[in-house]
Scaffold this motif. Structure first.
Motif, PDB file in Angstrom:
ATOM      1  N   SER A  40     -32.627  54.676 -12.765  1.00  0.00           N
ATOM      2  CA  SER A  40     -32.396  54.286 -14.162  1.00  0.00           C
ATOM      3  C   SER A  40     -33.572  54.630 -15.068  1.00  0.00           C
ATOM      4  O   SER A  40     -33.448  54.563 -16.293  1.00  0.00           O
ATOM      5  CB  SER A  40     -32.100  52.790 -14.248  1.00  0.00           C
ATOM      6  N   ASP A  41     -34.722  55.015 -14.479  1.00  0.00           N
ATOM      7  CA  ASP A  41     -35.881  55.416 -15.278  1.00  0.00           C
ATOM      8  C   ASP A  41     -35.955  56.933 -15.484  1.00  0.00           C
ATOM      9  O   ASP A  41     -36.856  57.406 -16.191  1.00  0.00           O
ATOM     10  CB  ASP A  41     -37.177  54.936 -14.610  1.00  0.00           C
ATOM     11  N   VAL A  93     -31.118  61.059 -16.606  1.00  0.00           N
ATOM     12  CA  VAL A  93     -30.045  60.093 -16.358  1.00  0.00           C
ATOM     13  C   VAL A  93     -29.812  59.249 -17.604  1.00  0.00           C
ATOM     14  O   VAL A  93     -28.669  58.989 -18.012  1.00  0.00           O
ATOM     15  CB  VAL A  93     -30.388  59.202 -15.150  1.00  0.00           C
ATOM     16  N   GLN A  94     -30.885  58.822 -18.246  1.00  0.00           N
ATOM     17  CA  GLN A  94     -30.764  58.033 -19.465  1.00  0.00           C
ATOM     18  C   GLN A  94     -30.035  58.810 -20.564  1.00  0.00           C
ATOM     19  O   GLN A  94     -29.173  58.259 -21.272  1.00  0.00           O
ATOM     20  CB  GLN A  94     -32.160  57.618 -19.941  1.00  0.00           C
ATOM     21  N   GLN A  95     -30.385  60.094 -20.683  1.00  0.00           N
ATOM     22  CA  GLN A  95     -29.724  60.918 -21.701  1.00  0.00           C
ATOM     23  C   GLN A  95     -28.232  61.039 -21.436  1.00  0.00           C
ATOM     24  O   GLN A  95     -27.409  60.918 -22.355  1.00  0.00           O
ATOM     25  CB  GLN A  95     -30.347  62.306 -21.744  1.00  0.00           C
ATOM     26  N   GLU A 148     -24.995  59.881 -23.722  1.00  0.00           N
ATOM     27  CA  GLU A 148     -23.909  60.763 -24.138  1.00  0.00           C
ATOM     28  C   GLU A 148     -22.546  60.174 -23.788  1.00  0.00           C
ATOM     29  O   GLU A 148     -21.597  60.262 -24.579  1.00  0.00           O
ATOM     30  CB  GLU A 148     -24.085  62.138 -23.492  1.00  0.00           C
ATOM     31  N   LEU A 149     -22.455  59.564 -22.605  1.00  0.00           N
ATOM     32  CA  LEU A 149     -21.183  58.940 -22.231  1.00  0.00           C
ATOM     33  C   LEU A 149     -20.875  57.741 -23.122  1.00  0.00           C
ATOM     34  O   LEU A 149     -19.724  57.535 -23.531  1.00  0.00           O
ATOM     35  CB  LEU A 149     -21.214  58.517 -20.757  1.00  0.00           C
ATOM     36  N   TRP A 150     -21.909  56.943 -23.408  1.00  0.00           N
ATOM     37  CA  TRP A 150     -21.688  55.793 -24.289  1.00  0.00           C
ATOM     38  C   TRP A 150     -21.223  56.244 -25.666  1.00  0.00           C
ATOM     39  O   TRP A 150     -20.371  55.604 -26.294  1.00  0.00           O
ATOM     40  CB  TRP A 150     -22.948  54.958 -24.380  1.00  0.00           C
ATOM     41  N   LEU A 168     -19.191  60.442 -14.248  1.00  0.00           N
ATOM     42  CA  LEU A 168     -19.984  59.383 -13.640  1.00  0.00           C
ATOM     43  C   LEU A 168     -20.553  59.813 -12.290  1.00  0.00           C
ATOM     44  O   LEU A 168     -21.651  59.383 -11.896  1.00  0.00           O
ATOM     45  CB  LEU A 168     -19.173  58.095 -13.503  1.00  0.00           C
ATOM     46  N   PHE A 169     -19.836  60.665 -11.556  1.00  0.00           N
ATOM     47  CA  PHE A 169     -20.302  61.076 -10.234  1.00  0.00           C
ATOM     48  C   PHE A 169     -21.553  61.941 -10.307  1.00  0.00           C
ATOM     49  O   PHE A 169     -22.364  61.951  -9.381  1.00  0.00           O
ATOM     50  CB  PHE A 169     -19.184  61.797  -9.485  1.00  0.00           C
ATOM     51  N   GLU A 170     -21.725  62.667 -11.399  1.00  0.00           N
ATOM     52  CA  GLU A 170     -22.932  63.454 -11.570  1.00  0.00           C
ATOM     53  C   GLU A 170     -24.150  62.567 -11.766  1.00  0.00           C
ATOM     54  O   GLU A 170     -25.289  63.000 -11.564  1.00  0.00           O
ATOM     55  CB  GLU A 170     -22.765  64.397 -12.756  1.00  0.00           C
ATOM     56  N   LEU A 171     -23.924  61.319 -12.155  1.00  0.00           N
ATOM     57  CA  LEU A 171     -25.012  60.369 -12.368  1.00  0.00           C
ATOM     58  C   LEU A 171     -25.241  59.459 -11.171  1.00  0.00           C
ATOM     59  O   LEU A 171     -26.346  58.946 -10.980  1.00  0.00           O
ATOM     60  CB  LEU A 171     -24.717  59.519 -13.609  1.00  0.00           C
ATOM     61  N   THR A 172     -24.208  59.233 -10.383  1.00  0.00           N
ATOM     62  CA  THR A 172     -24.331  58.301  -9.263  1.00  0.00           C
ATOM     63  C   THR A 172     -24.605  59.009  -7.944  1.00  0.00           C
ATOM     64  O   THR A 172     -25.111  58.391  -7.003  1.00  0.00           O
ATOM     65  CB  THR A 172     -23.064  57.445  -9.136  1.00  0.00           C
TER      66      THR A 172
END
Length: 404
Positions: free
Chosen positions: A280-281, A285-287, A291-293, A350-354
């Motif tokens: 999460s840091d 990932v934050q960016q 973008e999703l939000w 989401l899978f690209e982030l998880t």
């Protein structure tokens, strides 16, 4: 800092604010559905127990006016409840939303006597409504007989039909080249509900075929007779339906977002080159989460705007004009396009982030994409974009159809 989407306390009548129990009831039901959502998504089939949880919650009377014994909630309240349920279980949320869509049909098409009888019986007999009103399927025919019509044929995509108590049904009337719309008990002689829904998403929406074999529907059960020209008020049903879809897509997108965020915070391993201890840091990932939000946030705002306009139109009753109806339709179309895109993109990206570990079946994260991918095929957003573009360029309102 967590992102929290509260359930706004909209009005329960045209004047009074919604009471806290509505919020608490929705949240309690959502938690109950969430407990078994992944397992039931794998199993598919008919969620009889969970449907009874919805019935026991009392939320099936949410949009029924107080004059008929219901809770008198506005549409904004119902859609917020639907969206919250869809975050955890979009199939059961679908059943909840389509139940209220059928009640909207009774209110928009029915005579005062029909409304009084059907809505009061829904409250006192705790009916759960299903849908057999697919307007593009003309295989079900209506033949006029003494005292009413005989229905013979099949209706597809009959959401909520399995386990329902009442069905809203449309049937093609050949002499007038138009639809009959009515309400019949699901257990009436000649009605046969097929539990044959086999899509890869929305597995528990009970959306199979319903066969009608010489089923009598009396004149008193016909909500819209063949050859009737719908009023602007009556054509609001399609907007109620489209906003059900909008909030289903948004709920799925929000559910995917929240589950991915939880996984990133609690279980994801940071990429070795990131130089951070926690995923999460990671600034990349934050960016991506930002973008999703920003896919979800404007869709939420437009959905709430459209619900408010729909409520205004309902309050106008028989005074609804073509312009009033058109304003609702454009607002709904705008929300539909953004909700469609947000739901599909968030549930996929989401899978690209998880990461790879999150694809384990025990998490069930793929259900969000499967559910929204199946449901967003309901009707093409290209035609919503056409309606919006035509209005922007020419000022024309969308032509009232069962989908616009």
């Amino acid at each position: 800092m967590s992102l929290v989407i509260p359930l706004p306390r909209h009005e329960l009548t045209d004047e009074a604010p919604a009471s806290p129990p509505v919020h608490h009831t929705v949240e309690s039901l959502a938690q109950s559905l969430a407990a078994t959502a992944v397992e039931r998504d794998r199993a598919g089939g008919h969620a009889a127990h969970e449907r009874e949880l919805i019935r026991a919650s009392g939320l099936l009377t949410l949009t029924i006016p107080k004059a008929h014994g219901g809770q008198g909630a506005d549409w904004a309240t119902m859609y917020q409840a639907l969206r919250r349920l869809a975050e955890v279980d979009s199939a059961l949320a679908h059943l909840f939303g389509f139940h209220h869509l059928q009640l909207a049909g009774v209110r928009l098409y029915g005579t005062p006597d029909q409304q009084s009888r059907l809505l009061r019986d829904t409250v006192t007999q705790r009916w759960f409504w299903g849908n057999a009103l697919n307007p593009l399927d003309k295989r079900l025919r209506a033949t006029e007989v003494n005292g009413g019509y005989l229905l013979h044929g099949t209706k597809s995509f009959a959401s909520g039909s399995v386990g329902s108590d009442q069905l809203t049904v449309s049937a093609w009337h050949e002499p007038t080249q138009s639809l009959l719309i009515g309400a019949v008990p699901t257990r009436r002689d000649g009605v046969s509900v097929q539990a044959d829904w086999d899509a890869f998403g929305q597995k528990q929406t009970d959306s199979g075929n319903v066969d009608f074999h010489e089923v009598l529907i009396g004149h008193h059960e016909v909500l819209q007779a063949p050859g009737t020209t719908p009023t602007p008020k009556a054509t609001l049903r399609s907007q109620v339906a489209q906003l059900v879809l909008v909030n289903l897509y948004l709920g799925i997108g929000l559910g995917a977002f929240h589950e991915a965020r939880r996984y990133t915070r609690e279980e994801a391993k940071p990429w070795f080159a990131s130089g951070v201890t926690h995923s999460s840091d990671d600034p990349f990932v934050q960016q991506r989460y930002a973008e999703l939000w920003l896919r979800l946030r404007p869709a939420i705002a437009l959905a709430d705007t459209a619900a408010a306009l729909l409520d205004q139109a309902f309050r106008r009753g028989d005074e609804v004009t073509a312009r009033d109806r058109g304003e609702v339709a454009i607002a709904v179309a705008e929300a539909k396009v953004l909700a469609h895109r947000a739901g599909v993109e968030v549930s996929s990206q989401l899978f690209e982030l998880t990461g790879a570990r999150s694809t384990s079946a025990r998490y069930g994260l793929d259900r969000f994409w499967r559910n929204v991918r199946v449901h967003t095929l309901h009707d093409p957003i290209d035609y919503k974009l056409r309606d919006i573009g035509r209005h922007v360029l020419t000022g024309a309102w969308p032509e009232p159809t069962a989908y616009s």
